[in-house]
Design an enzyme around this catalytic site. Sequence first.
Site, PDB file in Angstrom:
ATOM      1  N   HIS A 134       0.852  -1.185   0.000  1.00 55.84           N
ATOM      2  CA  HIS A 134       0.000   0.000   0.000  1.00 55.84           C
ATOM      3  C   HIS A 134       0.892   1.240   0.000  1.00 55.84           C
ATOM      4  O   HIS A 134       2.107   1.126   0.145  1.00 55.84           O
ATOM      5  CB  HIS A 134      -0.905   0.021   1.245  1.00 55.84           C
ATOM      6  CG  HIS A 134      -0.131   0.138   2.523  1.00 55.84           C
ATOM      7  ND1 HIS A 134       0.427  -0.954   3.154  1.00 55.84           N
ATOM      8  CD2 HIS A 134       0.202   1.210   3.262  1.00 55.84           C
ATOM      9  CE1 HIS A 134       1.077  -0.546   4.232  1.00 55.84           C
ATOM     10  NE2 HIS A 134       0.962   0.769   4.317  1.00 55.84           N
TER      11      HIS A 134
ATOM     12  N   HIS B  28       5.644   6.332  -1.550  1.00 54.49           N
ATOM     13  CA  HIS B  28       6.416   5.107  -1.771  1.00 54.49           C
ATOM     14  C   HIS B  28       5.605   3.892  -1.335  1.00 54.49           C
ATOM     15  O   HIS B  28       4.613   4.019  -0.635  1.00 54.49           O
ATOM     16  CB  HIS B  28       7.745   5.149  -1.000  1.00 54.49           C
ATOM     17  CG  HIS B  28       7.561   5.121   0.484  1.00 54.49           C
ATOM     18  ND1 HIS B  28       7.288   6.250   1.225  1.00 54.49           N
ATOM     19  CD2 HIS B  28       7.564   4.085   1.369  1.00 54.49           C
ATOM     20  CE1 HIS B  28       7.163   5.922   2.500  1.00 54.49           C
ATOM     21  NE2 HIS B  28       7.314   4.602   2.615  1.00 54.49           N
TER      22      HIS B  28
END
Length: 184
Positions: free
Chosen positions: A39, A125
């Site tokens: 995620h 990220h």
Amino acid sequence: MRLFLALLLDEQTRRFFNDLTDSLKEIERVSWTRAENFHVTLKFLGAVDAQAATSLTKRLKEVDSFRPLCLRPMGLQCFPERGPIRVITAGLSGDLEELRRLHQQIEDICLAGGFPNEARPFRAHVTLGRPREALRASERERLTDRVAGRFPGPEFIIHSFALVESKLRPAGAQYLPVAQFPPQ
């Protein structure tokens, strides 16, 4: 409940990140992220009682008109940027300005609800792994070489963000979406 806010990834995108980590698994002493847990973290909230979670969920509905985000994995990153490696990630490109705007709205809503702002600047990220003990800075080149040619990765579209509960288990964390914004 242990909660965080995140962009959840579709199965195809999780498969890309899983294949990427498979090519890195020869690096020992790293807890690699399981495919179902990939995620983009927007905000870690930590331990939150049920009443505060309910109140926050109501406030998060105030995020103005979420627009789909087009993102793309752009390269391997290690945090911190210098010195021993504590986190191995894939950096993202694409609709980053829109993502930063969403992140700031979430920070503002959370601050109004009693959750302090993050001390570090937001960097989009996907966490691939966390070394059990920090890796030597010299490992950066080895990690980068292992995924050479894999970037840029495939574009993916995000249609919502989620409030997610993290349940810590002996086999690793289990992430359970509590609410999605906008509702799906």
